[in-house]
Structure formats: structure tokens, C-alpha cells
Design a protein around this motif. Structure first.
Motif, PDB file in Angstrom:
ATOM      1  N   ARG A  91      -2.432   0.600  -4.290  1.00 45.77           N
ATOM      2  CA  ARG A  91      -1.786  -0.694  -4.040  1.00 45.77           C
ATOM      3  C   ARG A  91      -0.988  -1.114  -5.267  1.00 45.77           C
ATOM      4  N   PHE A  92       0.193  -1.711  -5.011  1.00 47.41           N
ATOM      5  CA  PHE A  92       1.055  -2.187  -6.085  1.00 47.41           C
ATOM      6  C   PHE A  92       1.543  -3.591  -5.753  1.00 47.41           C
ATOM      7  N   LEU A 151       0.091  -1.227 -10.727  1.00 45.72           N
ATOM      8  CA  LEU A 151      -1.013  -0.943  -9.830  1.00 45.72           C
ATOM      9  C   LEU A 151      -1.959  -2.131  -9.684  1.00 45.72           C
ATOM     10  N   VAL A 152      -2.477  -2.310  -8.464  1.00 44.53           N
ATOM     11  CA  VAL A 152      -3.598  -3.221  -8.226  1.00 44.53           C
ATOM     12  C   VAL A 152      -4.862  -2.377  -8.318  1.00 44.53           C
ATOM     13  N   SER A 153      -5.625  -2.517  -9.379  1.00 40.14           N
ATOM     14  CA  SER A 153      -6.643  -1.532  -9.728  1.00 40.14           C
ATOM     15  C   SER A 153      -7.915  -1.598  -8.878  1.00 40.14           C
ATOM     16  N   ASP A 154      -8.223  -2.743  -8.290  1.00 38.86           N
ATOM     17  CA  ASP A 154      -9.515  -2.857  -7.602  1.00 38.86           C
ATOM     18  C   ASP A 154      -9.495  -2.307  -6.183  1.00 38.86           C
ATOM     19  N   ARG A 194       0.845  -1.191   0.000  1.00 30.98           N
ATOM     20  CA  ARG A 194       0.000   0.000   0.000  1.00 30.98           C
ATOM     21  C   ARG A 194       0.883   1.245   0.000  1.00 30.98           C
ATOM     22  N   PHE A 195       0.657   2.130  -0.957  1.00 34.86           N
ATOM     23  CA  PHE A 195       1.409   3.370  -1.096  1.00 34.86           C
ATOM     24  C   PHE A 195       0.501   4.530  -0.718  1.00 34.86           C
ATOM     25  N   LEU A 196       0.798   5.174   0.406  1.00 39.39           N
ATOM     26  CA  LEU A 196       0.022   6.312   0.892  1.00 39.39           C
ATOM     27  C   LEU A 196       0.842   7.586   0.741  1.00 39.39           C
TER      28      LEU A 196
END
Length: 328
Positions: free
Chosen positions: A85-86, A101-104, A60-62
Motif C-alpha cells: 500500500r502507498f 509505503l504504508v508499512s502496517d 494497493r499495488f499488486l
């Protein structure tokens, strides 16, 4: 003698001026991104390992402004936040990596500012991020994150961040080994190895492996909150890594190939020992005082070892490990 004194005085004055004029290192921690023709500041970045997809890690990239804050358990404040999310092959973003990227489960979120005493409802607005990638490199000694993302409507989110960032994880880690002592049996996650050099002896390096149980949890500052910590201290002639060898526990640091016994020096723990933590405090600890370890194989990335020890409480401490490790 007068000339010598003058020379010393001039030298000391020059040294003082050099120190006084030396600039303090500026801590870099800033960035920005552009969305819908508007620029938004990034003050901080936090990375969390929060899941798995087969053998890959979900990170998770914040990225958030100074008006927004994030802790281990809570968030608060207002402003524009990237929460994306990646997928990664490693538990943290590596320099030179390109991540998809994790798109959902990725969003651009606008948290409203709520004035003190305001009881009106303020809606949080979020936009789904459908695709994009994150590139990681270094500049000026800091990690740099550069990203190009796209919302479901096709709008772009383009930006970068350079500086320190926070890393943590919120789930159990992968287990590659086992540790058994007293009534405790736990799986061991990937350890970190520190090469301290000739710390205690003149003829051998001191290597320290720090293991944690897979269910350990940490504060964002890196302090363990709960779980089991096991530290293995080895003296060995190897320069970069210890060798494949048998190691007996010894109280003598000059033993060229040995497990260093657990003990304290000026309130700092050294050698080999285990600790149990709960709510941020150590609720149990014992030093290793006898036994042996064997490194069956080791290279720059992987370690295979087993050990049978006795701690100061009389417990047999038995374990093994076969998996990757990180060098610091």
C-alpha cells in the motif's frame, strides 16, 4: 496508358509489401524483482484505491506472476506476490510521482503450488514490508513502476514493471456534487471530460462529461457494475475546454453553445442522459430533452456547474457539481 498501368501496379505492390512487412505492436507487460538473492517474474500489476488517510488516497499495488490471478472479488494460483500500500494525493499513480509505503499493511507473500488432488496442508508464507517507495514514469508509451522496498528484517525487494496495468476501486469515492431525479438522490464523484472535437457540428466542439455516483462499482475491464451514470454533452466554441456560459438543451448540433439532447445513433448513446446499473445491467435510463445548464467556472482541473433538466419520462433532473475533473 501502358506506362500508367505499370506505375499503378508497382505502387499497389509496394503498398501491399509495406503493410505485409509492418510489424504488429508488441504489447509490453512484464517485469521482475529480486529478493534474498532470487529473482521473481512479474506478469501483471493491479492498482486498487481501497482507502483514505485524511486527504490522501491509499492505493494497493499488486504485482504477481503468470501463475497467479486476480479479479474484482477473488484471487487464486501460486507464486510470489507483492501486496503493498502507498499514499497518493491522486486516485491513481501519476507519471513523475514518488510514493511512500504504508508499512502496517504491506506484504511479500509466497502462495504454495497445490497439485490437483493433494489434500495436504500447504502453508502460505508472508513477510511484512516495513518501508520503501515506488517511482512512476513512462517508457515506450507504457507506465513504468520502479520500487525499492525493505522487509522488517531489513531484506531488500528491488524491481520494476513496464506495461499495461489494471486499475479499480473497492470503496465509495469522494463526492463533489449531487444529482436528483425521480426518487433517486445521489452524490457525484469526480467526472471524466472527453473533447470529441467537431464530431456533430462544423463550428463547435463536442465536450462530454461522464459522472458516476460515489457508490458506483466497476469490473477490472472498466465496465460499470452498479450505480448511477450521468452523461452531460455540450457544444461550445472553446478549443480545449467549454466556456463559462449558459447552455440550453437543443436537438440541433449546430447550436454553438448548447446541451445536446439525449439520443441514440446506431445503438450508441450520445448527448445528455442518465442510467442506473445493477449487477452489470442497465435497469433504468432516460434521455434529457429539455432544460438548461450553467458553467459557473472552469479551468484545466476544476469545474463548477449546475443544471435543471427534464427527461423523456417527465422527471425533473436537477444537479450541481463543484470539484476536480479528469481530461481524457
Amino acid at each position: 496508358m501502358h506506362n500508367l498501368r505499370c506505375t499503378i501496379v508497382v505502387f499497389l505492390l509496394s503498398l501491399f509489401l509495406m503493410i505485409a512487412c509492418e510489424k504488429e505492436k508488441v504489447v509490453v507487460q512484464s517485469g521482475s524483482f529480486r529478493y534474498a538473492d532470487t529473482s521473481y517474474r512479474i506478469k501483471k500489476v493491479k492498482v486498487e484505491h481501497e482507502g483514505y488517510v485524511e486527504d490522501d488516497y491509499v492505493l494497493r499495488f499488486l504485482a504477481y506472476p503468470a501463475t497467479y490471478s486476480v479479479s474484482e472479488t477473488t484471487t487464486s494460483g501460486y507464486g510470489c506476490v507483492i501486496d503493498a500500500r502507498f499514499l497518493s494525493a491522486t486516485k491513481d499513480f501519476e507519471v513523475g510521482g514518488v510514493y511512500q509505503l504504508v508499512s502496517d499493511s504491506s506484504f511479500l507473500i509466497f502462495y504454495p503450488e497445490i497439485p490437483k488432488g493433494d489434500t495436504l496442508k500447504h502453508d502460505t508464507i508472508s513477510y511484512s514490508i516495513a518501508s520503501g517507495e515506488l517511482n512512476v514514469d513512462t517508457a515506450d508509451g507504457y507506465r513504468r513502476f520502479q520500487f525499492v522496498l525493505f522487509t522488517g528484517d531489513g531484506d531488500s525487494i528491488v524491481g520494476s514493471y513496464l506495461g499495461d496495468y489494471t486499475y479499480n476501486y473497492v470503496l465509495d469515492q469522494k463526492g463533489y456534487g449531487e444529482l436528483v431525479f425521480d426518487t433517486i438522490t445521489c452524490q457525484l464523484a469526480m467526472p471524466v471530460m472527453m473533447n470529441w472535437g467537431y464530431l456533430f457540428a462544423e463550428n463547435s466542439n463536442y465536450f462530454e462529461f461522464t459522472f458516476y455516483s460515489v457508490d458506483s462499482r466497476f469490473t477490472d475491464a472498466g465496465k460499470i457494475q452498479s450505480g448511477v451514470q450521468f452523461v452531460l454533452g455540450l457544444h461550445d466554441m472553446g478549443q480545449e475546454i467549454p466556456s463559462m456560459n449558459d447552455y440550453l438543451v437543443s436537438m440541433n448540433a449546430d447550436e454553438a453553445t448548447s446541451v445536446y439532447y439525449g439520443h441514440k445513433l446506431k445503438n450508441t448513446a450520445w448527448g445528455t442522459y442518465w442510467q442506473m446499473f445493477y449487477s452489470g445491467s442497465a435497469v433504468g435510463k432516460a434521455n434529457i430533452v429539455d432544460g438548461k445548464a450553467k458553467i459557473n467556472s472552469i479551468d484545466a482541473d476544476r469545474l463548477n456547474l449546475n443544471f435543471t433538466f427534464v427527461d423523456q419520462l417527465g422527471n425533473e433532473v436537477v444537479g450541481s457539481y463543484d470539484g476536480p475533473y479528469i481530461k481524457e
